[in-house]
Design a protein around this motif. Structure first.
Motif, PDB file in Angstrom:
ATOM      1  N   ASN A  35       0.687  -1.347  -0.056  1.00 55.38           N
ATOM      2  CA  ASN A  35       0.128  -0.125   0.094  1.00 55.38           C
ATOM      3  C   ASN A  35       0.979   1.318   0.117  1.00 55.38           C
ATOM      4  O   ASN A  35       0.244   2.222  -0.074  1.00 55.38           O
ATOM      5  N   GLY A  36       2.253   1.117   0.570  1.00 55.10           N
ATOM      6  CA  GLY A  36       3.032   2.065   0.550  1.00 55.10           C
ATOM      7  C   GLY A  36       4.511   1.805   0.289  1.00 55.10           C
ATOM      8  O   GLY A  36       4.699   0.508   0.505  1.00 55.10           O
ATOM      9  N   ARG A  37       5.252   2.786   0.407  1.00 55.21           N
ATOM     10  CA  ARG A  37       6.908   2.446   0.418  1.00 55.21           C
ATOM     11  C   ARG A  37       7.340   1.879   1.596  1.00 55.21           C
ATOM     12  O   ARG A  37       8.077   1.041   1.573  1.00 55.21           O
ATOM     13  N   ASP A  38       6.841   2.017   2.522  1.00 52.81           N
ATOM     14  CA  ASP A  38       6.851   1.326   3.964  1.00 52.81           C
ATOM     15  C   ASP A  38       6.871  -0.469   3.862  1.00 52.81           C
ATOM     16  O   ASP A  38       7.518  -1.036   4.576  1.00 52.81           O
ATOM     17  N   ASP A  39       6.100  -0.878   2.925  1.00 52.67           N
ATOM     18  CA  ASP A  39       5.798  -2.284   2.503  1.00 52.67           C
ATOM     19  C   ASP A  39       6.932  -2.809   1.912  1.00 52.67           C
ATOM     20  O   ASP A  39       7.387  -4.066   1.850  1.00 52.67           O
ATOM     21  N   ALA A 140       7.928  -0.195  -6.041  1.00 58.35           N
ATOM     22  CA  ALA A 140       8.254   0.817  -5.003  1.00 58.35           C
ATOM     23  C   ALA A 140       7.908   2.148  -5.676  1.00 58.35           C
ATOM     24  O   ALA A 140       7.554   2.988  -4.957  1.00 58.35           O
ATOM     25  N   ASN A 141       8.233   2.185  -6.860  1.00 54.28           N
ATOM     26  CA  ASN A 141       8.053   3.625  -7.618  1.00 54.28           C
ATOM     27  C   ASN A 141       6.734   3.755  -7.882  1.00 54.28           C
ATOM     28  O   ASN A 141       6.419   4.910  -7.862  1.00 54.28           O
ATOM     29  N   PHE A 142       5.821   2.908  -8.003  1.00 54.93           N
ATOM     30  CA  PHE A 142       4.420   3.002  -8.439  1.00 54.93           C
ATOM     31  C   PHE A 142       3.488   3.411  -7.139  1.00 54.93           C
ATOM     32  O   PHE A 142       2.543   4.339  -7.311  1.00 54.93           O
ATOM     33  N   VAL A 143       3.651   2.992  -6.038  1.00 56.05           N
ATOM     34  CA  VAL A 143       2.692   2.674  -5.040  1.00 56.05           C
ATOM     35  C   VAL A 143       2.277   4.312  -4.532  1.00 56.05           C
ATOM     36  O   VAL A 143       1.116   4.206  -3.907  1.00 56.05           O
ATOM     37  N   ARG A 308      17.888  -2.099   2.333  1.00 55.54           N
ATOM     38  CA  ARG A 308      16.946  -1.568   3.097  1.00 55.54           C
ATOM     39  C   ARG A 308      16.337  -0.199   2.366  1.00 55.54           C
ATOM     40  O   ARG A 308      15.303   0.202   2.015  1.00 55.54           O
ATOM     41  N   VAL A 309      17.315   0.739   2.403  1.00 55.57           N
ATOM     42  CA  VAL A 309      17.209   2.015   1.677  1.00 55.57           C
ATOM     43  C   VAL A 309      16.623   1.745   0.183  1.00 55.57           C
ATOM     44  O   VAL A 309      15.640   2.599  -0.414  1.00 55.57           O
ATOM     45  N   SER A 310      17.368   1.075  -0.620  1.00 51.25           N
ATOM     46  CA  SER A 310      17.013   1.186  -1.792  1.00 51.25           C
ATOM     47  C   SER A 310      15.752   0.393  -2.368  1.00 51.25           C
ATOM     48  O   SER A 310      15.227   0.604  -3.159  1.00 51.25           O
ATOM     49  N   LEU A 311      15.296  -0.638  -1.480  1.00 52.62           N
ATOM     50  CA  LEU A 311      14.361  -1.118  -1.787  1.00 52.62           C
ATOM     51  C   LEU A 311      12.884  -0.244  -1.821  1.00 52.62           C
ATOM     52  O   LEU A 311      11.919  -0.287  -2.422  1.00 52.62           O
ATOM     53  N   ARG A 312      13.076   0.739  -0.749  1.00 54.41           N
ATOM     54  CA  ARG A 312      11.895   1.604  -0.771  1.00 54.41           C
ATOM     55  C   ARG A 312      11.916   2.942  -1.577  1.00 54.41           C
ATOM     56  O   ARG A 312      11.179   3.946  -1.387  1.00 54.41           O
ATOM     57  N   SER A 313      13.184   3.244  -2.000  1.00 53.55           N
ATOM     58  CA  SER A 313      13.392   4.264  -2.947  1.00 53.55           C
ATOM     59  C   SER A 313      12.819   4.503  -4.359  1.00 53.55           C
ATOM     60  O   SER A 313      12.493   3.569  -4.998  1.00 53.55           O
TER      61      SER A 313
END
Length: 452
Positions: A35-39, A140-143, A308-313
């Motif tokens: 639902n968001g980048r935190d996922d 992650a780019n879309f959500v 961790r950082v890259s996955l949610r960027s």
């Protein structure tokens, strides 16, 4: 038939269970909802890549994408002559070609995700789990709506996980970004109905770097744990006195990673026979274990943080920033998000840590074989150490010659491959050391650490 201590440790050092005791890892039949980048966490990455779970675009993400898409179209319609990369201009080396307003919709529909420019070369292919990880990381780019794309585009991307997955060359990266490997991932992506601004979010950005960092990070911590257990076994076999890894040293050295390494050695040695040698009889390769393993702890932590950082960027180019007071229509910003500058240095550091440990293992075997050097494993361990050292040569940012637009290339594929090579060398050396240290303990009738 009873299994000897040596056999138990050889299996443990290789990361394997004992015969007839090996249980296959099972993952519950579930779905990762984003639902968001935190996922976009390492745990969710593992569930998708290794566990084979599908991904569903959640309602909050679909709502955010739909709203941002409407905002972006208002920005575009306000002036179709403004520069928006890939929308009002062409792509890559043809970026200076302006797309007339009346041709922009057709330009979007005609974008090709594959072709001769998507060919790879040599080096084998990424494991299927990594291809799944790339697809997950791309979402992650879309959500949050920064991709400018409708929810249906993200859903099409997530549906690629249903397979079959295409082969993605391990050495297919020779560009400034990650368009080439993504073109392989997108072999079966449906192109019908693509609208303005929806092509770039699919092929631009740096999700491959995020996936490669996450894949290596998930394997790094278990490998480091095996290394600590086997090196503790070696210390027990040699008879290193307990004060070589005393708790007080962690405080004196002042580094939490070295303190953690010392604690791990003490924990593994707690059940072993006490050391029999004086400190002056112990080679440096045993005495410096806490410090070298501490560096490995730092490298593992560094790669884990990069993953961790890259996955949610959000790494789209261009990226859409929603409206605010200063920009009531939002902004479409051209960025360098397609280059991940965290992943490859972190992979370099981990490869160097594995190479150092591989060398130490060779010195340990030499010390354990001091009474019978002719029967040693010197040549095999030397070859592993040299291969690991070669793999640990840093992968740096490469220049692209005679290309005024994409004048540098991404180094992440090379760094990933080198870390994997150094890790394989370490795994082989650990198996040899486990067997040799267990032989010494068995022959002396002494108790070593438990391999479990």
């Amino acid at each position: 038939m009873a299994i000897t201590l040596r056999a138990k440790w050889e299996f443990a050092a290789a990361g394997q269970a004992l015969p007839r005791q090996q249980a296959e890892a099972t993952f519950p039949s579930m779905t990762v909802v984003v639902n968001g980048r935190d996922d976009f966490t390492l745990e969710n990455y593992r569930r998708v890549s290794e566990g084979g779970e599908p991904v569903t675009i959640g309602p909050r993400a679909r709502e955010a994408m739909a709203a941002a898409r409407a905002d972006f179209l208002r920005l575009l319609e306000s002036d179709r002559t403004q520069f928006i990369y890939g929308v009002t201009s062409s792509f890559g080396p043809r970026v200076k070609v302006t797309i007339p307003p009346e041709q922009q919709r057709e330009h979007a529909r005609g974008f090709e995700f594959r072709g001769n420019w998507a060919r790879g070369f040599g080096g084998g292919y990424l494991d299927e789990r990594v291809v799944r990880g790339i697809i997950f990381a791309r979402l992650a780019n879309f959500v949050a709506g920064n991709s400018k794309a409708r929810p249906v585009i993200a859903e099409r991307f997530a549906a690629l996980l249903d397979g079959p997955l295409p082969p993605v060359p391990l050495d297919g990266e020779v560009g400034a970004g990650e368009v080439l490997p993504l073109a392989h991932v997108l072999r079966d992506f449906p192109r019908d109905g693509i609208e303005e601004g929806e092509a770039n979010p699919v092929v631009n950005g740096s999700p491959v770097s995020a996936a490669l960092a996450a894949d290596a990070a998930l394997r790094a911590a278990p490998r480091l744990d095996r290394a600590e257990r086997v090196l503790a076994l070696s210390a027990a076999a040699f008879g290193v006195p307990a004060d070589a890894y005393a708790e007080e040293l962690g405080e004196l050295w002042g580094d939490e990673d070295e303190a953690a390494a010392l604690a791990a050695l003490r924990r593994h040695l707690a059940s072993a026979s006490p050391g029999r040698r004086q400190a002056g009889q112990v080679p440096a390769s045993f005495l410096i274990l806490g410090r070298v393993l501490g560096q490995a702890h730092r490298a593992v932590a560094g790669l884990t943080e990069a993953a961790r950082v890259s996955l949610r960027s959000v790494t789209d180019n261009p990226v859409y920033v929603p409206p605010d007071a200063a920009h009531p229509l939002g902004q479409a910003l051209s960025t360098g998000g397609f280059h991940n500058a965290m992943a490859y240095p972190a992979l370099n550091a981990l490869a160097a840590a594995w190479a150092d440990l591989t060398l130490l293992i060779g010195r340990h075997v030499t010390a354990l074989r001091a009474d019978d050097p002719a029967a040693g494993l010197g040549s095999e361990l030397s070859a592993l150490a040299e291969e690991a050292r070669a793999a640990a040569m840093p992968t740096l940012l490469p220049a692209a010659v005679n290309d005024p637009q994409d004048d540098v290339s991404s180094p992440v594929f090379g760094a990933y491959r080198r870390e994997a090579t150094a890790a394989e060398c370490l795994d082989g050396a650990l198996s040899l050391l486990a067997g040799e240290a267990s032989r010494v303990l068995d022959a002396a009738g002494r108790k070593g650490p438990d391999p479990a």
